[in-house]
Write a protein that holds these residues in place. Sequence first.
Motif, short mmCIF file in Angstrom:
data_model
loop_
_atom_site.label_atom_id
_atom_site.label_comp_id
_atom_site.label_asym_id
_atom_site.label_seq_id
_atom_site.Cartn_x
_atom_site.Cartn_y
_atom_site.Cartn_z
N SER A 23 29.67 6.04 31.01
CA SER A 23 29.26 6.37 32.36
C SER A 23 27.67 6.85 32.32
O SER A 23 27.16 7.33 31.17
CB SER A 23 29.97 7.85 32.97
OG SER A 23 29.54 8.18 34.15
N SER A 24 26.99 6.72 33.44
CA SER A 24 25.61 7.16 33.52
C SER A 24 25.09 7.52 35.06
O SER A 24 26.04 7.08 35.78
CB SER A 24 24.63 5.80 33.04
OG SER A 24 24.68 4.88 34.03
N GLU A 25 24.06 7.99 35.06
CA GLU A 25 23.66 8.21 36.54
C GLU A 25 23.54 7.08 37.42
O GLU A 25 24.21 7.13 38.69
CB GLU A 25 22.29 8.93 36.67
CG GLU A 25 21.89 9.44 37.86
CD GLU A 25 20.59 10.25 37.98
OE1 GLU A 25 20.05 10.45 38.90
OE2 GLU A 25 20.00 10.39 36.77
N ALA A 26 23.24 5.96 37.07
CA ALA A 26 23.12 4.63 37.84
C ALA A 26 24.54 4.21 38.07
O ALA A 26 24.85 3.88 39.17
CB ALA A 26 22.52 3.70 36.99
N SER A 27 25.58 4.08 37.00
CA SER A 27 26.88 3.64 37.26
C SER A 27 27.51 4.67 38.17
O SER A 27 28.52 4.01 39.03
CB SER A 27 27.57 3.71 36.00
OG SER A 27 27.93 4.87 35.34
N ARG A 28 27.27 5.91 38.31
CA ARG A 28 27.89 6.92 39.16
C ARG A 28 27.69 6.59 40.57
O ARG A 28 28.15 6.83 41.45
CB ARG A 28 27.73 8.51 38.60
CG ARG A 28 28.53 8.64 37.31
CD ARG A 28 28.59 10.35 37.14
NE ARG A 28 27.05 10.78 36.61
CZ ARG A 28 26.72 10.56 35.33
NH1 ARG A 28 27.50 10.26 34.31
NH2 ARG A 28 25.37 11.01 34.94
N THR A 29 26.10 6.48 40.76
CA THR A 29 25.61 6.08 42.03
C THR A 29 26.31 5.02 42.73
O THR A 29 26.45 5.04 43.86
CB THR A 29 24.06 6.28 41.99
OG1 THR A 29 23.49 7.32 41.42
CG2 THR A 29 23.38 5.67 43.24
#
Length: 203
Positions: free
Chosen positions: A31-37
Amino acid sequence: MSRELILKMSMSIDGYVAGPNGELDWVFRSSSEASRTWLIELLGQAGLHAMGHRTYQDMAGYWPTSPLPMARPMNEIPKVVFSRSGKISAPDIKAANGEGRPAIDDTVLESWRNPLVAGTDLAADIQRLKQEEGKPILAHGGASFASSLIAANLVDKIILAVHPVALGCGLPIFAGLDKPLDLRLEDLIQFDTGAVVKIYRPA
């Protein structure tokens, strides 16, 4: 014009959506900030969250007091729970525990404790929901529910978030097909963690 049924599942590179006992911890490692967004935006586009009974129990025990940004669309958007018996068990919704988890709003409790229940006739129930006005139906699983939707040709779009891990064994969603399912790739989204979102439609 009917609304679409979109199936979104996380998947390992060897084709499993969960470990043998439903394990999902591997999903969060990439998971990453981009995938969570991206996921928050996807959740917010739904007019109805659809899920199987076990997934409903798991989600109802987590999302009402989750501090994560994606909790808002999960809590606020109506739910439909699919059960072959047409009945569901009351979810175990825990009160806020003082670990940064917010208090539970009454409307959130109502949303999880009293979802629409369907599933005694899967195809008829899905077609009825598709004919209702509103944003798309977003189905989350579990594996058995997702497999049933795919096998019955009820899914209009399949979103697979493929994570960079091989599980070796686990729960598949395409094993119940009577014949090959041809798909057309509509979009591809890559994240720097190695996770790749593949968006398909039936060919």
